[in-house]
Write a protein that holds these residues in place. Sequence first.
Motif, PDB file in Angstrom:
ATOM      1  N   UNK A 154      19.254   0.915  18.271  1.00 50.83           N
ATOM      2  CA  UNK A 154      20.535   1.437  17.782  1.00 50.83           C
ATOM      3  C   UNK A 154      20.969   0.679  16.540  1.00 50.83           C
ATOM      4  N   UNK A 155      21.745   1.349  15.711  1.00 53.28           N
ATOM      5  CA  UNK A 155      22.376   0.687  14.577  1.00 53.28           C
ATOM      6  C   UNK A 155      23.839   1.108  14.522  1.00 53.28           C
ATOM      7  N   UNK A 156      24.683   0.224  14.000  1.00 48.71           N
ATOM      8  CA  UNK A 156      26.108   0.526  13.978  1.00 48.71           C
ATOM      9  C   UNK A 156      26.772   0.037  12.708  1.00 48.71           C
ATOM     10  N   UNK A 157      27.908   0.660  12.402  1.00 51.34           N
ATOM     11  CA  UNK A 157      28.720   0.281  11.246  1.00 51.34           C
ATOM     12  C   UNK A 157      30.165   0.120  11.715  1.00 51.34           C
ATOM     13  N   UNK A 158      30.764  -1.000  11.349  1.00 50.57           N
ATOM     14  CA  UNK A 158      32.157  -1.238  11.729  1.00 50.57           C
ATOM     15  C   UNK A 158      33.041  -0.195  11.062  1.00 50.57           C
ATOM     16  N   UNK A 268      30.792   2.633  14.820  1.00 45.22           N
ATOM     17  CA  UNK A 268      30.184   3.965  14.830  1.00 45.22           C
ATOM     18  C   UNK A 268      28.671   3.765  14.910  1.00 45.22           C
ATOM     19  N   UNK A 269      28.061   4.274  15.977  1.00 44.61           N
ATOM     20  CA  UNK A 269      26.649   3.973  16.230  1.00 44.61           C
ATOM     21  C   UNK A 269      25.802   5.237  16.238  1.00 44.61           C
ATOM     22  N   UNK A 270      24.512   5.044  15.982  1.00 45.03           N
ATOM     23  CA  UNK A 270      23.526   6.122  16.069  1.00 45.03           C
ATOM     24  C   UNK A 270      22.164   5.477  16.324  1.00 45.03           C
ATOM     25  N   UNK A 271      21.163   6.299  16.578  1.00 36.72           N
ATOM     26  CA  UNK A 271      19.811   5.761  16.771  1.00 36.72           C
ATOM     27  C   UNK A 271      19.288   5.223  15.446  1.00 36.72           C
ATOM     28  N   UNK A 272      18.622   4.090  15.511  1.00 42.80           N
ATOM     29  CA  UNK A 272      18.102   3.440  14.304  1.00 42.80           C
ATOM     30  C   UNK A 272      17.018   4.301  13.662  1.00 42.80           C
ATOM     31  N   UNK A 273      17.045   4.331  12.334  1.00 43.76           N
ATOM     32  CA  UNK A 273      16.042   5.031  11.510  1.00 43.76           C
ATOM     33  C   UNK A 273      16.027   6.543  11.739  1.00 43.76           C
ATOM     34  N   UNK A 274      17.072   7.075  12.335  1.00 39.61           N
ATOM     35  CA  UNK A 274      17.159   8.527  12.499  1.00 39.61           C
ATOM     36  C   UNK A 274      17.697   9.136  11.209  1.00 39.61           C
ATOM     37  N   UNK A 275      16.972  10.097  10.636  1.00 47.47           N
ATOM     38  CA  UNK A 275      17.413  10.757   9.405  1.00 47.47           C
ATOM     39  C   UNK A 275      18.509  11.747   9.778  1.00 47.47           C
ATOM     40  N   UNK A 276      19.724  11.479   9.325  1.00 46.25           N
ATOM     41  CA  UNK A 276      20.869  12.296   9.702  1.00 46.25           C
ATOM     42  C   UNK A 276      20.948  13.542   8.823  1.00 46.25           C
ATOM     43  N   UNK A 277      21.262  14.667   9.445  1.00 47.18           N
ATOM     44  CA  UNK A 277      21.468  15.912   8.705  1.00 47.18           C
ATOM     45  C   UNK A 277      22.754  15.812   7.896  1.00 47.18           C
ATOM     46  N   UNK A 278      22.860  16.674   6.883  1.00 45.42           N
ATOM     47  CA  UNK A 278      24.056  16.668   6.028  1.00 45.42           C
ATOM     48  C   UNK A 278      25.317  16.913   6.850  1.00 45.42           C
ATOM     49  N   UNK A 279      25.228  17.764   7.869  1.00 45.89           N
ATOM     50  CA  UNK A 279      26.415  18.044   8.695  1.00 45.89           C
ATOM     51  C   UNK A 279      26.843  16.789   9.461  1.00 45.89           C
ATOM     52  N   UNK A 280      25.860  15.989   9.903  1.00 46.48           N
ATOM     53  CA  UNK A 280      26.193  14.758  10.618  1.00 46.48           C
ATOM     54  C   UNK A 280      26.873  13.766   9.690  1.00 46.48           C
ATOM     55  N   UNK A 281      26.386  13.686   8.457  1.00 49.92           N
ATOM     56  CA  UNK A 281      27.012  12.790   7.480  1.00 49.92           C
ATOM     57  C   UNK A 281      28.437  13.233   7.166  1.00 49.92           C
ATOM     58  N   UNK A 282      28.650  14.548   7.145  1.00 49.01           N
ATOM     59  CA  UNK A 282      30.005  15.047   6.894  1.00 49.01           C
ATOM     60  C   UNK A 282      30.946  14.641   8.021  1.00 49.01           C
ATOM     61  N   UNK A 283      30.497  14.811   9.251  1.00 50.88           N
ATOM     62  CA  UNK A 283      31.325  14.435  10.407  1.00 50.88           C
ATOM     63  C   UNK A 283      31.540  12.926  10.431  1.00 50.88           C
ATOM     64  N   UNK A 284      30.504  12.161  10.074  1.00 48.77           N
ATOM     65  CA  UNK A 284      30.650  10.699   9.997  1.00 48.77           C
ATOM     66  C   UNK A 284      31.792  10.330   9.043  1.00 48.77           C
ATOM     67  N   UNK A 285      31.831  10.987   7.896  1.00 48.14           N
ATOM     68  CA  UNK A 285      32.889  10.710   6.933  1.00 48.14           C
ATOM     69  C   UNK A 285      34.272  11.013   7.485  1.00 48.14           C
TER      70      UNK A 285
END
Length: 294
Positions: A154-158, A268-285
């Motif tokens: 897993x990887x995370x960002x504060x 905010x966490x996700x699986x490490x080295x997982x290539x996120x889709x553009x929609x996931x990046x939008x929701x992350x924002x």
Amino acid sequence: MINATWLETFVTLCDTGHFTRAAGALNMTQPGVSQHLRKLEAQLGQALLSRDGKSFTLTPLGETLLAIGQRRRAEERELRQSLRFDDPDKGEVSVSCSGSIALLLYPRFLKLMGDAPGLSLMLNAAPEARILEDVLDGAVDLGIVSHPPTNPRLEGHRAGQDELCLLLPVGHPAPQSLADLDQLGFIAHPDGYAHADELLGANFPQDYRGSETLARRSFVNQIGQIPEPVVRGLGYTILPRSGVDGFRDSARLSIAALPHPVRHDLWLIQRRNRVAAARTERVRGEIMAVLEVL
């Protein structure tokens, strides 16, 4: 299975109507085009062309095969276009978090889905252990937890902080002692006991003897209903700021000013080295924008 290279040669030959022009389009020799055609006919066991000098017409099988080849071309074009453009407004994104943060995020998610009808957002309120498990298993795309992930997968960002809030009825004076709170009575909930140990333990260290000693007035396990008894003057409770801000009647609650605030980091966490889709990046924002202002 039909050889894809031979099929493409056949479709190009039908498009150009001439062996020489087909060879030029494919950067092949004319004998090479003829060889592909012969191999394709041998594979199918029937002729595909009826020749008349330098011209030709398609046999019934040739017409059927041409339609198949054209469909394959269209499918490949569509695939290549999909690879070139990852639409942030289409597809599904799943998020798992605490109930209080879910209350805060859901209105933002509703607006996002209204702006992007092709976007599907799945929001799951769960205990932290379950959040970590679901992200690890790939059951959800993003998770929100109160500590940095220790699992190497897993990887995370504060993403911000969530402060524990002592909620009182509007107009009620700030407590000077634990006895003041006992007169009101504790509105308990599943996370409330741990919250009390942290917040009341930090601010009333001389009097506090553990959450099991609190004068309990009520218990409710629906996050959206926990502040309701406080609004009605029936007791006090402790919730993260996210749960307060997400409550529809938050203006009718008072947050006691305490000398020793307690805050939890949010990751905010996700699986490490997982290539996120553009929609996931939008929701992350969107999530980051909500959590940064807590």
